[in-house]
Design a protein around this motif. Sequence first.
Motif, short mmCIF file in Angstrom:
data_model
loop_
_atom_site.label_atom_id
_atom_site.label_comp_id
_atom_site.label_asym_id
_atom_site.label_seq_id
_atom_site.Cartn_x
_atom_site.Cartn_y
_atom_site.Cartn_z
N ALA A 1 -54.91 -23.90 121.25
CA ALA A 1 -54.37 -25.23 120.94
C ALA A 1 -53.29 -25.59 121.94
O ALA A 1 -52.42 -24.78 122.26
CB ALA A 1 -53.81 -25.24 119.52
N HIS A 2 -53.35 -26.81 122.44
CA HIS A 2 -52.44 -27.24 123.50
C HIS A 2 -52.26 -28.74 123.46
O HIS A 2 -53.06 -29.46 122.87
CB HIS A 2 -53.01 -26.85 124.87
N THR A 3 -51.21 -29.20 124.10
CA THR A 3 -51.11 -30.62 124.44
C THR A 3 -51.57 -30.74 125.89
O THR A 3 -51.42 -29.80 126.68
CB THR A 3 -49.67 -31.15 124.29
N ASP A 4 -52.13 -31.89 126.24
CA ASP A 4 -52.68 -32.04 127.58
C ASP A 4 -51.60 -32.41 128.59
O ASP A 4 -50.65 -33.14 128.27
CB ASP A 4 -53.76 -33.13 127.59
N ASN A 5 -51.80 -31.90 129.78
CA ASN A 5 -51.04 -32.38 130.95
C ASN A 5 -49.52 -32.35 130.78
O ASN A 5 -48.83 -33.31 131.17
CB ASN A 5 -51.46 -33.81 131.33
N LEU B 1 -51.55 -40.51 124.75
CA LEU B 1 -52.75 -40.48 123.91
C LEU B 1 -53.89 -39.84 124.69
O LEU B 1 -53.99 -40.03 125.91
CB LEU B 1 -53.20 -41.90 123.53
N GLN B 2 -54.70 -39.09 124.01
CA GLN B 2 -55.94 -38.61 124.62
C GLN B 2 -57.12 -38.99 123.74
O GLN B 2 -57.05 -38.87 122.51
CB GLN B 2 -55.94 -37.09 124.81
N LEU B 3 -58.20 -39.46 124.37
CA LEU B 3 -59.44 -39.75 123.67
C LEU B 3 -60.50 -38.79 124.19
O LEU B 3 -60.58 -38.55 125.40
CB LEU B 3 -59.91 -41.19 123.96
N LEU C 1 -51.72 -31.07 118.81
CA LEU C 1 -52.38 -30.18 119.76
C LEU C 1 -53.87 -30.15 119.46
O LEU C 1 -54.28 -30.33 118.30
CB LEU C 1 -51.82 -28.76 119.63
N HIS C 2 -54.67 -29.93 120.49
CA HIS C 2 -56.10 -29.77 120.28
C HIS C 2 -56.55 -28.46 120.90
O HIS C 2 -55.92 -27.95 121.82
CB HIS C 2 -56.89 -30.97 120.82
N ALA C 3 -57.63 -27.93 120.34
CA ALA C 3 -58.17 -26.65 120.81
C ALA C 3 -59.68 -26.78 120.78
O ALA C 3 -60.23 -27.72 120.21
CB ALA C 3 -57.73 -25.51 119.90
FE FE2 Z 1 -57.11 -30.54 126.45
#
Ligand code: FE2
Length: 383
Positions: free
Chosen positions: A201-205, A214-216, A344-346
């Motif tokens: 699990a992470h946050t991007d960039n 925001l990430q889509l 966070l997304h994984a």
């Molecule tokens: Fe990612």
Amino acid sequence: MPLEKAQIIEDGKAVGLTWRSGETARFHALWLRDNALDGATRNASNGQRLITVLDIPAATRLSAADISTGGDLTLRFEPEGKSVSYPASWLARHIYDRKSDGRHGWVAPQIATWDGTLAAKTPVIAHERARTDRAAFGQWLAGIRRYGFGVMTDMPTTSGALIEVARMFGFVRETNYGKWFEVRAEVNPNNLAYTNLGLQAHTDNPYRDPVPTLQLLACLENTVEGGESVVVDGFRAAERLREEDPKGFSLLARHCARFEYAGSAGVRLQSKRPMIELGPDGELIAIRFNNRSAAAFIDIPYDDMEAYYAAYRRFAGIIEDPALEITFKLKPGELFIVDNTRVLHARKAFSSSGSRWLQGCYADKDGLLSTLAAIEHEGKEAA
Ligand code: FE2
């Protein structure tokens, strides 16, 4: 609610107000003068301020405070000799006479932190409904503001369709990965996202400053075994760390980590920011967490480094707690959106047989929140 009483206090440097509801609040003369609502102070059509702070005499004082029969306030400012009126409702909405409670890691009232039980309440909307039903679209955006997470279903599975979704509420943030990026397993990938490995699990960039807020991620094909998506509320994880280990929370908030990315030719992105970012008033602002792009930490004093790593490990352990996770498998035509400063997304590992094709893009929260506020404003005007 109308005002009942106004009393000049502190030799004219402030006024004490009492509403008919019994509520009381003090306001400073300088603050009131700066926020005067008259046409010489603010433009009548766009509301923008026409004066600078230097246009306000430093010795500004109140010489009169009167309440109209309707319960609104009129003040007279010296030495300008200027009278300004303020609706009682406007004053009530702008009360700042509160004690600071010194808390750290609090979240704004329109935000609700969550654990895995949010799964049943995830904000979901079908693509066609989002396009044609503005009120329903507004509710979906409000859900994203509240939870930092939302899902769209029944999208076209054409390449680039996610760009149109981002444009429904805001603007795409173009980066070195392009307007959008392909997420599928590649030979010699320039980013581990483009393999079939699981991703923590992470946050991007986090190596960007500012990060995309925001990430889509949209799914076009998914016939692999595994490859489930996971989201975790970083704000809830931070709250838990604060409860279980306040010193560790403070270490991650007080010291900067470093992040970097240099996977493509001509790109060397670097940032220096804390993993848990707080505002000066203790508000939880952002989480940055990404094992793949964490650089060597060199801004933490030697004497704090051991405890810092213990806190980092504890925070990572909380983030990995299955009780905090929502796990789901994206189907073709489905998209999820996350607040990348918070959620966070994984991804779980997936088989090399079958195909998995996702497309991702970045956008920013200011556009989404602006569209949401405009929809809410339209709703109030129609009511
Ligand atoms: Fe990612």
